[in-house]
Design an enzyme around this catalytic site. Structure first.
Site, PDB file in Angstrom:
ATOM      1  N   HIS A 109     -32.632 -34.889 -37.265  1.00 56.19           N
ATOM      2  CA  HIS A 109     -31.532 -34.528 -36.447  1.00 56.19           C
ATOM      3  C   HIS A 109     -30.095 -34.430 -37.003  1.00 56.19           C
ATOM      4  O   HIS A 109     -29.093 -34.142 -36.467  1.00 56.19           O
ATOM      5  CB  HIS A 109     -31.356 -35.689 -35.501  1.00 56.19           C
ATOM      6  CG  HIS A 109     -31.120 -37.127 -35.855  1.00 56.19           C
ATOM      7  ND1 HIS A 109     -31.947 -38.121 -36.192  1.00 56.19           N
ATOM      8  CD2 HIS A 109     -29.967 -37.552 -36.277  1.00 56.19           C
ATOM      9  CE1 HIS A 109     -31.086 -39.203 -36.856  1.00 56.19           C
ATOM     10  NE2 HIS A 109     -29.871 -38.883 -36.741  1.00 56.19           N
ATOM     11  N   ASP A 139     -38.832 -36.853 -37.027  1.00 57.55           N
ATOM     12  CA  ASP A 139     -37.487 -36.949 -37.675  1.00 57.55           C
ATOM     13  C   ASP A 139     -37.078 -36.790 -38.888  1.00 57.55           C
ATOM     14  O   ASP A 139     -36.396 -37.575 -39.593  1.00 57.55           O
ATOM     15  CB  ASP A 139     -36.745 -38.020 -36.770  1.00 57.55           C
ATOM     16  CG  ASP A 139     -35.068 -37.805 -36.818  1.00 57.55           C
ATOM     17  OD1 ASP A 139     -34.728 -36.791 -36.963  1.00 57.55           O
ATOM     18  OD2 ASP A 139     -34.512 -39.147 -36.725  1.00 57.55           O
ATOM     19  N   SER A 212     -27.450 -42.416 -41.062  1.00 53.31           N
ATOM     20  CA  SER A 212     -28.863 -41.703 -40.476  1.00 53.31           C
ATOM     21  C   SER A 212     -29.227 -40.796 -41.803  1.00 53.31           C
ATOM     22  O   SER A 212     -28.456 -40.087 -42.222  1.00 53.31           O
ATOM     23  CB  SER A 212     -28.562 -40.956 -39.435  1.00 53.31           C
ATOM     24  OG  SER A 212     -29.642 -40.364 -38.840  1.00 53.31           O
TER      25      SER A 212
END
Length: 468
Positions: A109, A139, A212
Site C-alpha cells: 500500500h 501487503d 509503514s
C-alpha cells in the site's frame, strides 16, 4: 532517624539500578541495523473522478465499516487536510534492504499506483527504485535499486518469537527518518479485516504514519516482521500495532523472483469461529476450530469429502484453534500439493484429504433474496420459499427459505435478521417451506441447535435455543 532515611535512599538506588540493569539495551542493534533501513517516497499522478475531483480510496481489501479503526499508516504530506489532493500526490513510508545488490522490502500500500518510487538511504543518497512485484493480499512489495555492497538486514524466524518478548521498530514516522521505538510482542497469529492470509504479529511498539513498510527486529537484531497496520480511532498510535511475519514476506519474495507473480493456495470454503453454543450443538467438548459455513461450487473443497457444518481442527497436523488460523496455512501451501484436514462431523473425528487449488482473482458476488411469506410462530419468524429466479441469483440451486419478519422469540435471540436465507437447521438441509416447518417442529426445548443462514452473500452459523 537520619540513618533510616539514608538506608532507604540507598536501597532505593540499588533497586532502581537493578531494574535498569534488567531492561534491554538497543543501542548496538540500532547502530548495526539502522543503516539498512530506508525512507520510501512516491509520486502519483492524480486520477480525477468525473466531477473533476480526486477521490480517496480505501486500503486494499479493507471493508468500509473498518476504515476508521484499522489504518494503513503512510504519510501524505503534500495533500490537503483530508490526506488527498486534486493535484499530484506524494506519500511517505519506510522500507529495508534485504540483499547487498539492492533489493528492498516495503508494503504494497506504500507504493500502490505510484508513478515514481524514490529510496532514500541513511547516508542521504537517493535512488529511483523499480517495482519488481507486489502482492495486495499480504501487503508486500519488492523493490530494486541499482547499487552494490549495500548494508542488509538479517532475516529471523518469527515462529520462535514469544509473546512478551522485546521487539524494536525503525522507520520514518511523520517523515522523521531513522526513528526508533520499542515494545513487546502482545500476541501472535492475529487475523484482521482484509488480512485473511496473514497471521499478524501484534505489538505495543509505537507506530505512526510513515512507519509503514519498516522492519520489526527481535533482540538478536534479526527482522521478524514488516510493520503494516495499526488499530486507531484517531489515525495515530493507540497501543496496537500489527506486523506481517517475515516468513510470509519471504515466501512472497521468492515467488516474485522466481515466477514474477504471487499465487495463494485455495480450499474454497467460508468459515467462522465456533461459539460455546455452537460447540454444544455439534457435540464438541469445547469451542475450537474453523466451522465450514459454505463450500464454494467448483472448489477443491467441493471435490473432497468436506461438508457443510464440518469443524476443521487441524491442517496438515497443525492445530486450528480459531477460524483465523486456517487461511494463512492454506494460502502459503504449494498449489496442487495434497493437504489433510482433521475435522469433527456430528461429534466424530474424521480425516479429509484434498488438493490445494489456486486462489481465484475475483471473489464471488451474491444477490439478496425476496419472496412470498409464510408464518412460523414457534421461533418467531415469517419466512418464504425461494423462487427459481432467486435461487439462480443467489447461486442456491438446492433452495432455502427467506426471513421476511422477525418477532420476539428464539430466532431474534439467536441474531437472525430480516433478509437472511435459512439453509440448514442442525443436520436438516432446508430446501422448501415443508423442510423448514418439519425442522422447526422437531426442535427440542432447552437445547442449542446450529442454524446456517446466508446474509448479504455471506454464510454464517448461528446458535438457536428455544427456552420454552
Amino acid at each position: 532517624m537520619l540513618r533510616i532515611v539514608s538506608l532507604c535512599m540507598f536501597l532505593g538506588v540499588l533497586v532502581s539500578q537493578n531494574v535498569l540493569a534488567q531492561l534491554p539495551d538497543f543501542t548496538e542493534m540500532v547502530k548495526t541495523n539502522g543503516v539498512a533501513v530506508v525512507n520510501i517516497s512516491t509520486t502519483q499522478k492524480a486520477k480525477p473522478s468525473p466531477d473533476g475531483a480526486a477521490k480517496p480510496q480505501l486500503p486494499e481489501g479493507m471493508p468500509p465499516e473498518m476504515e476508521e479503526l484499522f489504518k494503513h499508516f503512510y504519510n501524505n504530506p503534500e495533500g490537503n487536510g483530508d490526506g488527498y489532493d486534486s493535484g499530484d500526490t506524494q506519500s511517505l513510508g519506510s522500507g529495508f534492504i534485504i540483499s547487498p545488490d539492492g533489493y528492498v522490502l516495503t508494503n504494497h500500500h506504500v507504493v500502490k499506483d505510484a508513478d515514481e518510487i524514490v529510496v532514500k538511504f541513511s547516508d542521504r543518497r537517493e535512488l529511483v527504485a523499480k517495482l519488481i512485484g507486489s502482492d495486495p493480499r499480504t501487503d508486500v512489495a519488492l523493490l530494486k535499486v541499482t547499487a552494490t555492497q549495500l548494508p542488509a538486514v538479517a532475516i529471523g524466524e518469527p515462529e520462535k518469537l514469544q509473546v512478551g518478548e522485546w521487539v524494536l521498530a525503525i522507520g520514518s514516522p511523520f517523515g522523521f527518518e531513522q526513528s526508533v521505538t520499542a515494545g513487546i510482542v502482545s500476541a501472535k497469529g492475529r487475523s484482521l479485516p482484509g488480512g485473511n492470509y496473514v497471521p499478524f504479529i501484534q505489538t505495543d511498539v509505537a507506530i505512526n504514519p510513515g512507519n509503514s513498510g519498516g522492519p520489526l527486529f527481535n533482540m538478536d537484531g534479526k527482522v521478524i516482521g514488516i510493520n503494516s497496520q495499526i488499530y486507531s480511532r484517531t489515525g495515530g498510535f493507540m497501543g496496537l500495532s500489527f506486523a506481517i511475519p517475515i516468513d510470509v514476506v519471504m515466501n512472497v519474495v521468492d515467488q516474485i523472483k522466481t515466477k514474477g507473480k504471487v499465487s495463494h493456495g485455495w480450499l474454497g470454503v467460508q468459515i467462522q469461529d465456533v461459539t460455546r453454543e455452537l460447540a454444544e450443538s455439534f457435540g464438541m467438548k469445547k469451542p475450537q476450530g474453523a466451522l465450514v459455513s459454505k463450500v464454494m461450487p467448483g472448489s477443491p473443497a467441493e471435490k473432497s469429502d468436506l461438508q457443510l457444518g464440518d469443524v476443521i481442527v487441524e491442517f496438515n497436523g497443525q492445530a486450528i484453534d480459531n477460524s483465523g488460523d486456517l487461511p494463512p496455512l492454506v494460502g502459503m501451501s504449494a498449489i496442487d500439493s495434497t493437504a489433510t484436514l482433521k475435522i469433527i462431523r456430528q461429534g466424530e473425528t474424521k480425516s479429509v484429504s484434498f488438493k490445494i487449488g489456486l486462489l481465484p482473482d475475483q471473489p464471488e458476488k451474491l444477490a439478496e433474496a425476496k419472496a412470498e411469506t409464510k408464518l412460523m410462530n414457534k421461533i418467531g419468524v415469517t419466512v418464504s420459499a425461494l423462487t427459481d429466479e432467486q435461487k439462480e441469483a443467489l447461486q442456491m440451486p438446492a433452495g432455502g427459505v427467506v426471513v421476511e419478519e422477525v418477532g420476539k422469540g428464539a430466532a431474534k435471540d439467536a441474531g437472525i435478521q430480516r433478509g437472511d436465507v435459512i439453509l440448514r437447521i442442525q443436520n436438516t438441509v432446508i430446501r422448501t417451506l415443508d423442510d423448514f416447518e418439519h425442522a422447526v417442529k422437531n426442535l427440542s426445548v432447552g437445547k442449542s441447535v446450529a442454524v446456517l443462514i446466508q446474509r448479504r452473500g455471506s454464510p454464517a452459523f448461528l446458535a438457536l435455543k428455544i427456552d420454552k
